[in-house]
Design an enzyme around this catalytic site. Structure first.
Site, PDB file in Angstrom:
ATOM      1  N   GLU A  44     -16.972 -69.393 -67.965  1.00 37.08           N
ATOM      2  CA  GLU A  44     -17.823 -68.210 -67.885  1.00 37.08           C
ATOM      3  C   GLU A  44     -18.208 -68.026 -66.425  1.00 37.08           C
ATOM      4  O   GLU A  44     -18.438 -69.004 -65.707  1.00 37.08           O
ATOM      5  CB  GLU A  44     -19.089 -68.377 -68.736  1.00 37.08           C
ATOM      6  N   CYS A 240     -22.572 -65.330 -72.721  1.00 34.40           N
ATOM      7  CA  CYS A 240     -23.399 -64.124 -72.740  1.00 34.40           C
ATOM      8  C   CYS A 240     -22.773 -62.996 -71.940  1.00 34.40           C
ATOM      9  O   CYS A 240     -23.048 -61.824 -72.188  1.00 34.40           O
ATOM     10  CB  CYS A 240     -24.778 -64.436 -72.181  1.00 34.40           C
ATOM     11  N   ASN A 374     -20.084 -63.442 -79.247  1.00 34.35           N
ATOM     12  CA  ASN A 374     -20.442 -64.753 -78.676  1.00 34.35           C
ATOM     13  C   ASN A 374     -21.518 -65.378 -79.548  1.00 34.35           C
ATOM     14  O   ASN A 374     -21.244 -65.769 -80.677  1.00 34.35           O
ATOM     15  CB  ASN A 374     -20.891 -64.587 -77.221  1.00 34.35           C
ATOM     16  N   GLU A 375     -22.732 -65.448 -79.055  1.00 31.03           N
ATOM     17  CA  GLU A 375     -23.830 -66.027 -79.854  1.00 31.03           C
ATOM     18  C   GLU A 375     -24.541 -64.887 -80.560  1.00 31.03           C
ATOM     19  O   GLU A 375     -25.596 -64.454 -80.119  1.00 31.03           O
ATOM     20  CB  GLU A 375     -24.813 -66.743 -78.932  1.00 31.03           C
TER      21      GLU A 375
HETATM   22  O1  AHR Z   1     -23.311 -71.561 -71.149  1.00 32.75           O
HETATM   23  C1  AHR Z   1     -24.369 -70.737 -70.758  1.00 32.75           C
HETATM   24  C2  AHR Z   1     -24.794 -69.791 -71.863  1.00 32.75           C
HETATM   25  O2  AHR Z   1     -25.282 -70.508 -72.948  1.00 32.75           O
HETATM   26  C3  AHR Z   1     -23.710 -68.956 -72.454  1.00 32.75           C
HETATM   27  O3  AHR Z   1     -23.481 -67.817 -71.725  1.00 32.75           O
HETATM   28  C4  AHR Z   1     -24.248 -68.612 -73.799  1.00 32.75           C
HETATM   29  O4  AHR Z   1     -23.227 -68.396 -74.746  1.00 32.75           O
HETATM   30  C5  AHR Z   1     -25.167 -69.739 -74.130  1.00 32.75           C
HETATM   31  O5  AHR Z   1     -26.401 -69.304 -74.502  1.00 32.75           O
END
Ligand code: AHR
Length: 649
Positions: A44, A240, A374-375
């Site tokens: 990321e 994120c 994602n989350e």
């Molecule tokens: O790894 C950092 C963040 O942690 C990522 O962007 C997210 O998916 C999680 O909350």
């Protein structure tokens, strides 16, 4: 802690311990096959992982597109004007350099790079720029690498002249050789010669020696640190960052392919996510885009796993449903997913397959997995995921779909999302855990008890975050090693696992711990990196059940253990989280084995880690290991992770 530093060799040659606990290793009961996707990487763009990190571009704001200030990262001197009718419609800004009007005045620009520009002695750097002489004829530029903080007579390290000709935008380049190693150089461009007005766009400086020699390439040392992990799966681009603070800033893969000059800039949400670690100059140039991710994945030997927006902006940052795409307007997002599959796998005469081929990769990338969301959580997630699943299944039944269990690894919402994923028939469920020492130990048996009928597990983001010690250190990596015995043992269920985050610049981080740290010249492989690497290097082909008194070894006496087989080799992993040395017997029943070698990973600097100045403080070492027969004794050092390698006879 020094008192614990016994050598494995000493102990391994001892006769069987009368009072030692016995690990039964059931070679006659072969367990699940270990998936090639096990132990991977999750990229990321956080902590300056892309621009200023893995992506080897050294010029910050090369296209003059940074919002609010197109000259951010630059110092302009003399007569410099920012204009916005440039040759690349999605990056329209450029600069005009004009004679300052006095022979003793100077016009030009200086770029500060990302926390400076790192140069290595003797290495070549390719300076390139799109330029024109708007009034026709020719003009001249001096391209100079400088040491701004030098106390020498001259700040100049090296320089080259470049002639610019004609009114058509043309790309020019020169090579510069660094005369010394320096982590904080700068780039200066002077209008020189006849000083005729010149327009400049997409000003770039790359090391010639990138990973695999690609022009639009990756920093070699950082890519090597990924390669050395032997990653089975490569998840990208987040995190994120996929979701965006709002839908406008979500990660749109279509903006990241095609010529780099015309990839539109996006703000990086990690610029402002934590105002106590604020980086107002953090953007995504997308020079490292989806083509580069797929290419890197191929070169690392891993399966690509792109994660796409499901139409929900970051739910941590948006309470209102107005922030998200209404369900009846999801079609363009679903189409993005279908088009991505075509980009990766489609024939060269398909719309998106042609884009891939034109970029230099006519052969398909063999995409097998795609993640949607994602989350995400709430009812709004499965409601949006469902039409994606329907469309992808209909068009591409061969693609496996990864759904999310939300940001937390337990609780009502986690359970509900798992049920939803089961109902929807997701192939894998992405679980995330950033948790304490205690959590990692208590969850080493987590997957022993999971049901086997539904989706498989993707441990998509995890790292031990100790209370009060939320930074990289050896002890946290030991907790991860202990936990991972449970991933290994449950290979039938857990088919992918990726630590997170992957990279962090020592001067530009927002989040820690991270797997790999770096500055402008150096790389740090953390203790957690070594744990990941050891699991990956010794992942084996098949689980071999390992028990103590008939049960998996998951905490008894502070011990955690698992075993795998690769051909006629057995790898036994033992993590001793207790402060005492443990004498053990490995019992292979009726099979004869011979000890070959062992790897010991331990440190008495429990709350420290490798650093840019001391990168090899905590590293595994090979230790002689002897013994033969149906039983072999071992000693496991206190607070250590060891891998015992045995040959089946
Ligand atoms: O790894 C950092 C963040 O942690 C990522 O962007 C997210 O998916 C999680 O909350």
């Amino acid at each position: 802690m020094k008192r614990f530093a016994f050598s494995l060799l000493l102990s391994a040659v001892l006769p069987l311990f009368a009072s030692a606990q016995t690990f039964d290793i059931h070679l006659d009961q072969p367990g699940a096959a270990i998936q090639p996707t096990m132990y991977g990487i999750f990229f990321e763009d956080i902590n300056f992982a892309a621009d200023g990190g893995l992506y080897a571009e050294l010029v910050k704001n090369r296209s003059f597109e940074y919002l609010n200030n197109p000259l951010q990262g630059w110092k302009a001197f003399g007569k410099v004007q920012v204009r916005e009718d440039g040759p690349f419609d999605r990056c329209p800004h450029y600069v005009r350099l004009t004679d300052p009007g006095h022979p003793h005045k100077i016009t030009g620009l200086e770029n500060e790079g990302y926390f400076g520009i790192g140069l290595k002695e003797g290495a070549q750097y390719r300076f390139s720029v799109w330029a024109r002489v708007p009034e026709g004829g020719s003009s001249e530029l001096r391209i100079v690498l400088v040491q701004p903080a030098s106390m020498a007579e001259s700040q100049i390290l090296c320089e080259k002249k470049m002639e610019v000709k004609g009114i058509e935008w043309t790309q020019y380049e020169v090579l510069l050789t660094a005369p010394c190693t320096l982590d904080k150089a700068a780039l200066r461009i002077f209008l020189s010669g006849n000083r005729a007005t010149v327009d400049l766009e997409h000003v770039s400086l790359f090391p010639v020696d990138t990973w695999m020699g690609h022009r639009n390439g990756m920093r070699k040392d950082l890519a090597q640190a990924l390669y050395d992990l032997h990653p089975g799966i490569f998840r990208f681009p987040g995190g994120c960052i996929v979701e965006g603070t709002d839908l406008d800033t979500r990660y749109n893969w279509k903006n990241t392919v095609g010529p780099v000059e015309n990839r539109p800039l996006n703000v990086n949400r990690w610029q402002y996510c934590f105002d106590f670690r604020f980086f107002p100059d953090y953007y995504q140039s997308y020079g490292l885009g989806f083509y580069e991710f797929f290419q890197l994945s191929e070169e690392l030997g891993s399966e690509p796993l792109p994660i796409l927006s499901c139409g929900l902006a970051c739910q941590f940052q948006n309470d209102s449903m107005d922030a998200h795409v209404p369900i009846d307007q999801l079609d363009p997002y679903i189409q993005d997913a279908l088009d991505l599959i075509e980009f990766a796998n489609g024939p060269v005469n398909s719309t998106w397959g042609k884009v891939r081929a034109d970029m230099g990769h006519p052969a398909p990338f063999n995409l097998k997995y795609i993640g949607i969301g994602n989350e995400q959580w709430g009812r709004e997630y499965p409601e949006r995921l469902a039409p994606f699943v329907k469309a992808i299944r209909a068009a591409h039944p061969e693609i496996k779909i990864v759904g999310s269990a939300g940001p937390f690894p337990e609780g009502e919402e986690f359970e509900r999302l798992w049920s939803e994923m089961q109902l929807m028939g997701a192939d894998l469920v992405d679980e995330h855990y950033y948790r304490s020492y205690e959590w990692f130990l208590s969850q080493a048996g987590r997957y022993d008890a999971y049901g086997r009928s539904g989706p498989k597990v993707f441990a998509g983001e995890y790292a031990c975050h100790a209370d009060g010690k939320k930074y990289n250190h050896y002890y946290a990596s030991l907790m991860e090693a202990a936990f991972m015995t449970g991933l290994e043992r449950n290979a039938d269920l857990v088919q992918m696992a990726t630590y997170a985050p992957l990279f962090a610049h020592v001067e530009g981080w927002q989040w820690r711990p991270d797997l790999i740290w770096f500055d402008n010249l150096r790389t740090v492989r953390t203790a957690s990196w070594y744990v990941q690497q050891l699991y990956s290097r010794y992942k084996g082909e098949q689980v071999v059940p390992l028990t103590l008194n008939g049960k998996p070894v998951s905490g008894a006496d502070g011990l955690y253990a698992s075993a795998v087989r690769e051909g006629d080799k057995v790898y036994v992993k033992v993590v001793n989280t207790s402060e005492k040395q443990q004498d053990l017997v490995l019992n292979f029943g009726r099979k004869n084995v011979r000890a070959t070698s062992s790897i010991l990973f331990t440190s008495d600097r429990l709350y420290e880690d490798n650093t840019v100045d001391e990168p090899n403080l905590i590293v595994p070492r090979e230790v002689a290991f002897q013994g033969e027969g149906t039983q072999v004794s071992i000693v496991v050092n206190p607070l250590s992770f060891a891998i015992f390698i045995l040959q089946i006879k």
